[in-house]
Design an enzyme around this catalytic site. Structure first.
Site, PDB file in Angstrom:
ATOM      1  N   HIS A   1      -5.284  40.188   6.151  1.00  0.00           N
ATOM      2  CA  HIS A   1      -3.856  39.904   6.109  1.00  0.00           C
ATOM      3  C   HIS A   1      -3.294  40.270   4.736  1.00  0.00           C
ATOM      4  CE1 HIS A   1      -6.047  36.283   4.799  1.00  0.00           C
ATOM      5  NE2 HIS A   1      -5.107  36.215   3.871  1.00  0.00           N
TER       6      HIS A   1
ATOM      7  N   ARG B   1     -16.243  41.623  -2.052  1.00  0.00           N
ATOM      8  CA  ARG B   1     -16.347  40.464  -1.157  1.00  0.00           C
ATOM      9  C   ARG B   1     -15.141  40.537  -0.224  1.00  0.00           C
ATOM     10  NH1 ARG B   1     -13.101  35.726   0.299  1.00  0.00           N
ATOM     11  NH2 ARG B   1     -14.540  34.077   0.875  1.00  0.00           N
TER      12      ARG B   1
ATOM     13  N   ASP C   1     -12.682  39.029   2.507  1.00  0.00           N
ATOM     14  CA  ASP C   1     -12.134  37.765   2.996  1.00  0.00           C
ATOM     15  C   ASP C   1     -11.878  37.828   4.505  1.00  0.00           C
ATOM     16  OD1 ASP C   1     -11.038  35.117   2.202  1.00  0.00           O
ATOM     17  OD2 ASP C   1      -9.175  35.950   3.004  1.00  0.00           O
TER      18      ASP C   1
ATOM     19  N   GLU D   1     -17.203  37.560   4.251  1.00  0.00           N
ATOM     20  CA  GLU D   1     -17.041  36.115   4.429  1.00  0.00           C
ATOM     21  C   GLU D   1     -17.074  35.806   5.925  1.00  0.00           C
ATOM     22  OE1 GLU D   1     -13.955  32.383   3.891  1.00  0.00           O
ATOM     23  OE2 GLU D   1     -13.242  34.406   4.282  1.00  0.00           O
TER      24      GLU D   1
ATOM     25  N   HIS E   1     -14.550  27.956  -3.930  1.00  0.00           N
ATOM     26  CA  HIS E   1     -13.141  27.571  -3.999  1.00  0.00           C
ATOM     27  C   HIS E   1     -12.639  27.006  -2.668  1.00  0.00           C
ATOM     28  CE1 HIS E   1     -13.119  31.508  -2.135  1.00  0.00           C
ATOM     29  NE2 HIS E   1     -11.878  31.304  -1.753  1.00  0.00           N
ATOM     30  N   ASP E   2     -13.445  27.133  -1.604  1.00  0.00           N
ATOM     31  CA  ASP E   2     -13.056  26.649  -0.279  1.00  0.00           C
ATOM     32  C   ASP E   2     -13.669  25.296   0.067  1.00  0.00           C
ATOM     33  OD1 ASP E   2     -11.393  28.757   0.578  1.00  0.00           O
ATOM     34  OD2 ASP E   2     -13.113  29.988   1.103  1.00  0.00           O
TER      35      ASP E   2
ATOM     36  N   ASP F   1     -10.014  21.837  -1.551  1.00  0.00           N
ATOM     37  CA  ASP F   1      -8.842  22.523  -2.090  1.00  0.00           C
ATOM     38  C   ASP F   1      -7.608  21.611  -2.007  1.00  0.00           C
ATOM     39  OD1 ASP F   1      -6.818  24.364  -2.674  1.00  0.00           O
ATOM     40  OD2 ASP F   1      -6.894  25.288  -0.687  1.00  0.00           O
TER      41      ASP F   1
ATOM     42  N   ARG G   1     -10.621  23.179  -7.580  1.00  0.00           N
ATOM     43  CA  ARG G   1     -10.153  24.285  -8.425  1.00  0.00           C
ATOM     44  C   ARG G   1      -9.663  23.781  -9.788  1.00  0.00           C
ATOM     45  NH1 ARG G   1      -6.914  27.595  -3.577  1.00  0.00           N
ATOM     46  NH2 ARG G   1      -8.753  27.817  -2.220  1.00  0.00           N
TER      47      ARG G   1
END
Length: 583
Positions: free
Chosen positions: A246, A325, A327, A356, A422-423, A467, A471
Site C-alpha cells: 500500500h 524487508r 511489509d 513479513e 515495533h509491532d 504500539d 516505540r
C-alpha cells in the site's frame, strides 16, 4: 501402524535439494507409532534381472510435535536423480510406502516409488551466505537518537520526555545513528534493519508519499549515504523496509485519483470499488486493514510494477544497501515478488530479501521469491515458554519441531528470528519485568538456527506495551541503561561469533525436556565440536543429568571459560543456565 498419519510429498519441506549434490528427505508419522524407518532409494535407470536395483539407509527421528513424529535423512544420489520410498517398522508390522501407496514388500518397480527427477543446481534454495552469520539490530529511526535538531518536525518533544503516542515526534534521525554507531559495534551487531525511511507524514513512515525520497526529518540522501558507508566500514549490513502493498494517503498518484476521479491516469494503480472515490466515513477502495490512509496498490498493473521495481533497484544501485524487508508481503501477488527478486538480484545477487509473513510461508520460500520471512512461529513459541509460562518445556520442544520441520533446513538457516519488534510489546514487559527470563530469551535466540534480530533498546531493558508503547526513545543516559544486561547480551553475541557450533553452523537437537522441572537441554553440533546448553525456566534451583557420555572428553564451561569435571550432573540455579563445550 496408523497408515492414515503417514505422509510424504516429493517437494517443499519433505524433499528438497540442500546443495548441488545433496537431497534431504523427511517423513511424517503418528507420534510414537514407528520404531524404525529406512529410506529405499536408487537410480531410476539401474536395473538387474531381479528388478530395480536399490539400497536402504536408516533414517533418524528428527523430532516430534503434539501429534506426529518426523523422520529425516540426508542422501547423495550417485547421478543426481533418485526414485525412493520408505520401509516402515512398528512394534508388530512392517510395510513399504511409496507414491502409489503401501505394499507388504519392495515391489522392485520404480513406478511405485516417489521421484526426484534431477538435482538441478539452479533449483537449490540459495539465500546469501553472509546472512547466516549476521546478528541483526532493528532500528525505528524516529526513536533511536536525535543528532541534528535542525531537522526536527514541528512539535518535536524533548528526547524521552514522555511515553510515545501514535502521533508524537522526538526527532530521531540518521545523524543520531551515525553518532552512536560505536554502541552498535560494541554489541557485536553485523546487520541493521531500518523501519521505513522514505517521505511520509507519520512517525512510523509506513504511509509512503515518495518511495524515491528520504523523509526530511531523517536527513538527506547525502547523510544516508554516509550512514550506509559508516555501517559498511564497521562490518554492518543495511536493510531497508519497503511498503509495496500500500502507499500513503498523500502519495501523488492517490491524490490525483481523489482530485480527478475517473479521469485520473492513476485510477488503475489502486483497487477502487466505485466512483466517486471517498475515504470517509469508510473507504470504498481496498486498503491495509481498514485504514483509509493506506490505499492498497495494484501490483498487477504494469506501471505500478515498473515504478516499484525501479524503487527496488534504485536504493541498491545508488546507496549500496544490502537487503529489503517487505511489509505485508503476503497480500502482494506472487508474480510481483518473482519479478522483484529478478530485478534486485540483477543489481546485486547478494541482496537479502525478507518478507513479513506471520503464518506458514512455504509458497514464498521456494527460491523464486524470498530468502527468508520474519519467523514469528519461533517468536511465539519462545515467548510462550520462557516469557509467559504459557507452555511447558515439552510443549516448547514440540512447537520448535513444528517450526523446524515446516521448512527445508537451508531455509531455516536464513530465517529472521526475532523476539520483539515495533509491532509487538517489549520482551521485558512480556516477561513481567523479569530480567533473568530476558537473559534466557537472548541465550536461546542467539544459539538457535537462523539469523537473529535484537530490537533496539532491548539490550538495555527498555519496557513498553504494544504500539505505541514499544516505540520509546532509546535511553542514552547511563543511569537509564542496564549495563549488566548489556554486557550479558554482548557476551552471548560474542559466543555466537566465536564458536560456529553455538551459532548457525551447529545442528540443533533437543536432547531433554522435563515438564515438572520445566528445564530443557539441547545440543548444537558442528564437526568434532558439540555445545550443550541447559536452561532452567523455573524459580527454583534444580539438579540435572546431562544425557551425554563425557568419558575421555574435556568439557568446558564456555560461559565462565573454566574446565569442568567429567561429570554429567550439574546444578542450575533459578532461571539459570549452563553452556558446555565438548571436543
Amino acid at each position: 501402524m496408523l497408515k492414515e498419519a503417514i505422509y510424504h510429498k516429493p517437494a517443499n519441506n519433505y524433499a528438497y535439494s540442500y546443495d548441488k549434490e545433496t537431497l534431504h528427505i523427511r517423513l511424517r508419522a503418528k507420534k510414537g507409532d514407528l520404531t524404525k524407518v529406512y529410506l529405499i532409494f536408487g537410480d531410476p535407470y539401474k536395473w538387474t534381472k531381479e528388478g530395480w536395483a536399490n539400497q536402504t539407509k536408516p533414517m533418524s527421528l528428527e523430532g516430534s510435535d503434539e501429534l506426529f513424529d518426523y523422520w529425516f535423512i540426508e542422501v547423495k544420489p550417485e547421478f543426481r536423480r533418485m526414485r525412493y520410498g520408505f520401509e516402515l517398522h512398528s512394534e508388530n508390522e512392517s510395510i513399504v510406502y511409496g507414491e502409489r501407496g503401501f505394499k507388504d514388500r519392495d515391489p522392485k518397480e520404480t513406478n511405485f516409488y516417489f521421484c526426484f527427477p534431477f538435482l538441478n543446481e539452479i533449483d537449490v534454495f540459495g539465500a546469501p551466505e553472509w546472512v547466516k552469520d549476521t546478528v541483526w539490530y532493528q532500528i525505528f529511526p524516529e526513536r533511536f537518537a536525535n543528532g541534528d535538531s535542525e531537522l526536527d518536525p514541528k512539535g518535536t518533544l524533548p528526547w524521552g520526555s514522555c511515553d510515545p503516542k501514535p502521533d508524537s515526534f522526538f526527532g530521531g534521525d540518521f545523524q543520531g545513528i551515525i553518532d552512536h554507531i560505536d554502541h552498535i559495534v560494541e554489541l557485536g551487531i553485523t546487520g541493521i534493519y531500518f523501519t521505513p525511511i522514505f517521505k511520509a507524514t507519520t512517525n512510523h513512515k509506513y504511509d509512503t508519499i515518495d518511495y524515491l525520497e528520504i523523509d526530511p526529518q531523517f536527513g538527506d540522501k547525502e547523510t544516508f549515504k554516509k550512514l550506509v558507508e559508516t555501517c559498511h566500514e564497521n562490518g554492518i549490513r543495511v536493510m531497508l523496509d519497503a511498503v509495496f502493498n500500500h502507499s500513503g494517503f498523500y502519495f501523488d498518484a492517490f491524490q490525483d485519483v481523489l482530485e480527478k476521479q475517473e479521469k485520473s491516469q492513476y485510477k488503475d494503480w489502486f483497487h477502487l470499488r466505485e466512483f466517486p472515490v471517498t475515504p470517509l466515513p469508510e473507504p470504498n477502495y481496498d486498503t491495509f486493514a481498514f485504514t483509509h490512509m493506506m490505499p492498497k496498490l495494484n501490483t498487477e498493473n504494469l506501471e505500478v510494477k515498473e515504478y516499484l521495481l525501479t524503487v527496488g533497484r534504485y536504493w541498491i544501485e545508488e546507496f549500496n544497501i544490502d537487503g529489503w524487508r517487505l511489509d505485508v508481503a503476503n497480500e502482494v501477488d506472487h508474480q510481483f515478488w518473482r519479478e522483484f527478486r529478478t530485478a534486485v538480484k540483477s543489481v546485486n545477487p547478494d541482496v537479502y530479501i525478507l518478507g513479513e509473513i506471520w503464518h506458514d510461508s512455504m509458497p514464498w520460500l521456494q527460491g523464486d521469491q524470498f530468502d527468508a520471512v520474519m519467523n514469528y512461529p519461533f517468536t511465539e513459541a519462545t515467548l510462550d515458554y520462557i516469557a509467559k509460562d504459557e507452555i511447558n518445556a515439552e510443549q516448547f520442544a514440540e512447537q520448535l519441531t513444528s517450526v523446524l520441520t515446516s521448512y527445508p533446513k537451508n531455509v531455516n538457516e536464513a530465517a529472521f528470528n526475532l523476539l520483539g519488534s515495533h509491532d509487538t510489546a517489549r520482551i521485558l514487559t512480556i516477561s513481567n519485568d523479569n530480567k533473568e527470563k530476558l537473559k534466557l530469551l537472548f541465550l536461546f535466540q542467539l544459539s538457535f538456527i537462523g539469523s537473529p534480530c535484537i530490537y533496539y533498546g532491548d539490550e538495555f531493558g527498555v519496557t513498553g506495551g504494544n504500539d505505541p508503547g514499544c516505540r520509546k526513545c532509546m535511553p542514552w543516559e547511563k543511569e537509564d541503561q542496564d549495563q549488566e544486561l548489556f554486557s550479558f547480551v554482548k557476551k552471548v553475541v560474542a559466543l555466537r561469533k566465536e564458536f560456529p557450533a553455538f551459532g548457525n553452523h551447529g545442528e540443533f537437537n533437543m536432547i531433554e525436556t522435563n515438564r515438572n522441572t520445566n528445564h530443557i537441554i539441547y545440543s548444537k553440533q558442528a564437526g568434532n565440536e558439540t555445545i550443550i546448553i541447559a536452561i532452567n525456566n523455573s524459580n527454583e534451583s534444580i539438579n540435572v543429568n546431562i544425557p551425554y557420555d563425557f568419558t575421555g572428553k574435556q568439557p568446558v564451561d564456555l560461559w565462565n571459560q573454566e574446565p569442568m569435571k567429567e561429570n554429567s550432573n550439574i546444578e542450575l540455579g533459578a532461571y539459570g543456565f549452563q553452556v558446555i563445550q565438548v571436543k
